[in-house]
Design a protein around this motif. Structure first.
Motif, short mmCIF file in Angstrom:
data_model
loop_
_atom_site.label_atom_id
_atom_site.label_comp_id
_atom_site.label_asym_id
_atom_site.label_seq_id
_atom_site.Cartn_x
_atom_site.Cartn_y
_atom_site.Cartn_z
N ARG A 32 0.64 -1.34 -0.31
CA ARG A 32 0.12 0.32 -0.62
C ARG A 32 1.07 1.05 -0.29
O ARG A 32 1.64 0.87 0.71
CB ARG A 32 -0.74 0.00 1.23
N LYS A 36 0.00 10.79 -1.49
CA LYS A 36 -0.63 11.69 -1.47
C LYS A 36 -0.29 12.20 0.32
O LYS A 36 -0.18 13.24 0.44
CB LYS A 36 -1.72 12.13 -1.64
N THR A 82 -5.42 -1.12 -7.11
CA THR A 82 -6.75 0.03 -6.59
C THR A 82 -6.30 0.85 -6.99
O THR A 82 -5.23 1.22 -6.46
CB THR A 82 -7.36 -1.01 -6.05
N GLU A 83 -7.14 1.69 -6.60
CA GLU A 83 -7.49 3.04 -6.42
C GLU A 83 -6.57 3.65 -5.65
O GLU A 83 -6.31 4.63 -5.68
CB GLU A 83 -8.84 4.13 -6.47
N ARG A 84 -6.79 3.01 -4.02
CA ARG A 84 -6.07 3.09 -3.07
C ARG A 84 -4.53 3.37 -3.63
O ARG A 84 -3.98 4.35 -2.75
CB ARG A 84 -6.35 1.80 -1.71
N VAL A 85 -4.02 3.30 -4.73
CA VAL A 85 -2.01 2.71 -5.25
C VAL A 85 -2.16 1.66 -4.22
O VAL A 85 -1.83 1.59 -2.68
CB VAL A 85 -1.76 3.71 -4.34
N SER A 86 -2.36 -0.01 -4.43
CA SER A 86 -2.27 -0.56 -3.48
C SER A 86 -2.18 -2.14 -4.76
O SER A 86 -3.65 -1.91 -5.28
CB SER A 86 -3.15 -1.70 -2.15
N LEU B 316 -7.42 6.03 7.42
CA LEU B 316 -6.85 5.05 6.94
C LEU B 316 -7.10 3.94 7.39
O LEU B 316 -7.07 3.33 6.06
CB LEU B 316 -4.95 5.32 8.04
N ILE B 319 -9.41 3.49 3.85
CA ILE B 319 -8.82 3.57 2.43
C ILE B 319 -8.29 2.20 2.49
O ILE B 319 -8.60 1.83 1.38
CB ILE B 319 -7.81 4.91 2.26
N ASN B 320 -8.04 1.89 3.70
CA ASN B 320 -7.27 0.47 3.72
C ASN B 320 -7.96 -0.86 3.46
O ASN B 320 -7.79 -1.77 2.74
CB ASN B 320 -6.33 0.85 4.70
N ASP B 323 -10.29 -0.60 -0.34
CA ASP B 323 -8.92 0.73 -1.21
C ASP B 323 -9.97 1.29 -1.68
O ASP B 323 -9.69 1.75 -3.35
CB ASP B 323 -9.21 -1.06 -2.18
N LEU B 324 -9.79 2.27 -1.31
CA LEU B 324 -10.28 3.70 -1.96
C LEU B 324 -9.09 4.90 -2.08
O LEU B 324 -8.10 4.19 -1.40
CB LEU B 324 -11.19 4.48 -0.96
N ALA B 325 -9.36 5.81 -2.70
CA ALA B 325 -8.64 6.37 -2.65
C ALA B 325 -7.75 7.25 -2.48
O ALA B 325 -8.69 7.66 -1.21
CB ALA B 325 -8.20 7.46 -5.17
N GLU B 326 -7.00 7.75 -1.65
CA GLU B 326 -6.22 8.47 -0.89
C GLU B 326 -7.30 9.47 -0.85
O GLU B 326 -7.69 10.04 0.28
CB GLU B 326 -5.01 8.83 -0.56
N GLU B 327 -7.33 10.54 -1.50
CA GLU B 327 -8.49 11.86 -1.44
C GLU B 327 -9.60 12.17 -1.57
O GLU B 327 -9.80 13.07 -1.62
CB GLU B 327 -7.75 12.31 -2.22
#
Lengths: 224, 601
Positions: A32, A36, A82-86, B316, B319-320, B323-327
């Motif tokens: 992960r 950002k 994934t979108e998470r960047v994982s 955190l 999103i972990n 698995d969603l995007a950070e922003e």
């Protein structure tokens, strides 16, 4: 016939690769990245090139660990982005692309080169997270003498010097005061022996020497 | 033996600064903000100021008047007022002794923290790692780094008062340093103290000002200040508010210890103590309010920091797990996301639901702490999050030291002045030797507070050593002055010193209002003691990483009894002794003067 066979292999290869790398695979790890969070405004976009860099750095780490056995970028398989960047990754051995490198070897490779991997992405142990590989905590800084003891020593020294100076000066003052014979009437520092009618007040009081005005009758002295 | 006149302050300013330095102490910084928070923020000012006018200023003025008139320490002064009441002075000295024993331990801790601030990384900002470097020390994980540093590394606290161990060498060294510095300040009596108070009285204000500016510019500080100043006037209906205001004024001014009598006994006969009493009381209260603004801005900063950390953790976690995007998640929409994800992915959400926290700024602001917990845990935690933390840490603990040392000066003077008035002692020992002996004695007994169970003994002394006995002492004092000595005679004495009689305000307060207030406070305390059941203390549980309420064992309760009885009983015992000796000896009656023998000291 051979063309058909080759087409079949080519078709199967990604399928085989897909089977090798999947979420929750035993010999793989989930990664992960929190770009950002780590970099804020300077964050870069995650792209194919970044993924390529990741695979290359990982190949470097594994190669280093296994004493320079030739690992290539193609040995690092990535899936489930994934979108998470994982994403998940597995490492195949260079000799046999369907065999995976054991988890422990991969883990040790990553641990030993963690700093290099982090630096390649400008991230830290917390923001580039290999799920399941806990970062080794930094060793505590060892001091020969604890710094607090040094400061303590300095302050203690100054204070003790101050006390010694004061005590010595008091002692010297007393010695100097004793030398000339003290004239009981002529007090230089004005100890204030109050005398009324030529009688010192102290002689009126009792042997404890304090004249207790709290119980004086006002009539003793002239009223204003 | 040459007759020395009583030493005196070089100028009235030294006396005022000495009183300010004594009165403005740690209580202004760590007790008043807590009370403010507990009792309705800005609204607490009302009972506080009312009590200041009704009891604080009159009692303060009365003690200064007595000292200045009698020109003796507490024992001599009260013996002079009434031969049966020399015990009041003795009770003051005993209480001051208890205070001296435990108060300097706080200074030792301040030194310890101050010296540990001179490191690149503040030691209480992170947990130490365990031996194989895989994780942090368990006790630190369960508690927090600041709590671990205070309870384990500073105090090395034991799980209960029964279990103890060896002396903590670092603490003992710091205590030694603290006592040596106190000795340095008082070695020449008033002459040296008078110079020192210029610094100890004024420098804390400078630091508070710097901290005020730093505090209000911190992120989130205004949340705390707003929270404090929003008055919750319904708290005024709670009698506890008024009682706490009265006790805070009472203890904050340091009445009853004999320090004020000692300080003013070195004044010139015509010193205008009335104006000075008003000035010092107002300065003391003003400092409390000033310090609480600083404290609340730091509270606000800490609460906001914790709240934002909580939000970060939740973000955190979400999103972990999903698995969603950070922003996609930020502070404003996090609650929306939580409810959304709960509906759309209930089973996945169920897995993490135990870790989902409800982050609330109000909850963070509501956690009110007082005492050593505020000064050494909450504040030091807030400091670690400031930029240039070492500088702020040094400044803060230096200020705590000055406040504590200033108060110690008064406490030690309260013991030394009556001892010096006792002529046989004064003849056999010089000024310096006597002061040194007192300091050494207190140091040796104070070493007991540096053992693992020491903090529990400290709390016992803090809660029982001085509170009850002071109320009793001051009650007897005001009663004596108003009725036994006589208000008329006292008025005449004041006129003798100041050239004017005290106004009606003073007379009403001394004769009626203050005694009534003190009696009601006294009764309240007794009721509280009786109703409270077995006295308890808070013991540090290292497995749980927090304080747990524990009952005192039998020997602990017995010792509490000894503490309470030993100081209070001086009064009746001395009266009894004076009564017996008076009737055994011939009292020489001098024509025209009603002399009395001083009761033995």
């Amino acid at each position: 016939m051979r063309c058909v066979w080759m087409v079949c292999v080519l078709c199967l290869a990604p399928a085989v690769a897909a089977i090798l790398c999947k979420p929750d695979v035993t010999d793989g790890y989930k990664v992960r990245l929190s770009i950002k969070t780590a970099l804020g405004d300077d964050a870069y976009e995650w792209s194919k090139s970044e993924l390529f860099l990741f695979r290359a750095v990982l190949a470097f780490a594994v190669q280093r660990k296994t004493n320079n056995v030739n690992y290539d970028v193609s040995n690092i398989l990535v899936c489930d982005e994934t979108e998470r960047v994982s994403f998940w990754f597995v490492v195949t051995t260079p000799d046999n692309t369907s065999e995976l490198l054991p988890k422990l070897v991969v883990e040790n490779a990553i641990r030993e080169n963690r700093h290099r991997i982090n630096s390649a992405f400008l991230l830290t142990d917390q923001t580039l997270d290999f799920v399941g590989i806990n970062p080794t905590l930094a060793a505590p800084i060892e001091y020969d003498t604890p710094p607090w003891l040094i400061v303590f020593g300095v302050v203690m020294g100054v204070v003790c010097a101050g006390i010694v100076a004061l005590l010595v000066s008091t002692f010297l003052q007393k010695k100097r005061a004793k030398k000339p014979s003290a004239d009981p009437v002529d007090d230089e520092d004005g100890s204030g022996s109050i005398a009324g009618n030529g009688i010192l007040c102290e002689s009126i009081g009792d042997k404890d020497g304090t004249y207790n005005q709290g119980f004086t009758d006002d009539d003793r002295f002239t009223k204003l | 033996m040459e007759k020395e006149s009583r030493p005196s302050w070089d100028n009235p300013m030294q006396f005022i600064l000495a009183c300010v330095s004594y009165a403005v102490g740690l209580g202004n910084v760590w007790r008043f903000p807590y009370l403010c928070q507990m009792h309705g923020g800005g609204g607490f000012m009302i009972p506080y100021l009312v009590m200041l006018v009704l009891e604080g200023i009159p009692l303060f003025c009365m003690e200064l008047a007595i000292g200045q008139k009698m020109r003796l320490g507490s024992i001599g002064a009260w013996s002079a007022i009434s031969p049966y009441l020399g015990g009041v002075g003795m009770a003051s000295v005993v209480t001051s002794l208890y205070l001296c024993l435990y108060y300097n331990v706080i200074n030792a801790w301040s030194f310890w923290y101050l010296f540990h601030s001179f490191q690149a990384v503040l030691p209480w900002s992170q947990c130490p790692v365990n031996t194989n470097r895989t994780a942090f020390v368990e006790e630190c994980e369960v508690a927090s780094p600041t709590q671990y540093f205070f309870f384990r590394q500073t105090l090395n606290i034991s799980p209960s008062i029964q279990q103890s161990g060896g002396v903590h060498v670092g603490q003992a060294l710091c205590l030694l340093l603290a006592w040596i510095i106190v000795y340095l300040f008082i070695v020449r009596g008033v002459k040296s103290t008078g110079k020192v108070v210029y610094f100890t009285a004024t420098f804390p204000y400078l630091v508070l000002l710097v901290y005020l500016i730093r505090g209000v510019t911190l992120h989130g500080a205004l949340n705390g200040v707003k929270y404090m100043f929003t008055p919750k006037l319904e708290q005024l209906a709670n009698p506890q508010t008024w009682i706490n205001a009265a006790t805070q004024i009472f203890f904050s001014l340091g009445l009853g210890f004999g320090s004020l009598i000692a300080f003013s006994s070195y004044n010139h006969h015509n010193n205008d103590f009335e104006k000075q009493a008003i000035a010092v009381s107002l300065i003391n209260s003003g400092t409390s309010i000033f310090a609480s603004v600083v404290t609340f801005s730091i509270y606000g900063f800490k609460a906001t920091y914790n709240y934002e950390n909580c939000l970060e953790r939740m973000k955190l976690l979400l999103i972990n797990t999903f698995d969603l995007a950070e922003e996609s998640i930020h502070k404003q929409n996090i609650s929306f996301w939580i409810s959304e994800l709960n509906q759309t992915h209930p089973d996945q959400f169920g897995l993490i639901s135990s870790r989902v926290e409800h982050c609330s700024l109000e909850q963070e602001l509501d956690t009110a702490v007082e005492g050593t917990g505020l000064a050494f845990i909450v504040y030091s935690e807030a400091i670690t999050n400031m930029p240039a933390a070492q500088l702020w840490s040094v400044l803060y603990f230096f200020m705590l030291l000055l406040l504590g040392m200033g108060s110690m000066l008064g406490n030690v003077m309260a013991i030394i002045t009556p001892l010096r008035d006792f002529k046989p002692l004064a003849r056999s020992f010089s000024n310096e030797t006597l002061n040194g002996l007192v300091c050494a004695f207190c140091l040796l007994l104070g070493i007991g507070f540096t053992t693992p169970a020491g903090n529990y003994w400290f709390t016992m002394f803090n809660e029982y050593g001085a509170t009850f006995s002071l109320l009793f002492i001051v009650l007897i004092e005001v009663f004596t002055v108003s009725y036994i000595y006589g208000l008329k005679r006292f008025e005449k004495d004041v006129e003798d010193m100041l050239g004017r009689r005290p106004g009606w305000y003073w007379k009403v307060m001394w004769a009626a209002v203050s005694p009534l207030l003190l009696i009601s406070l006294f009764i309240f305390y007794i009721i509280n003691y009786i109703q409270g059941g077995v006295p308890t203390y808070q013991a540090w549980d290292k497995e749980k990483g927090r304080l747990v309420v524990t009952e005192y064992p039998v020997f602990g309760q017995a010792f509490i009894g000894v503490l309470l009885v030993s100081s209070v009983s001086c009064i009746p015992l001395a009266a009894l002794y004076a009564f017996c000796t008076r009737h055994q000896r011939e009292v020489p009656v001098r024509k025209g003067s009603a002399r009395s023998r001083t009761s033995s000291v």
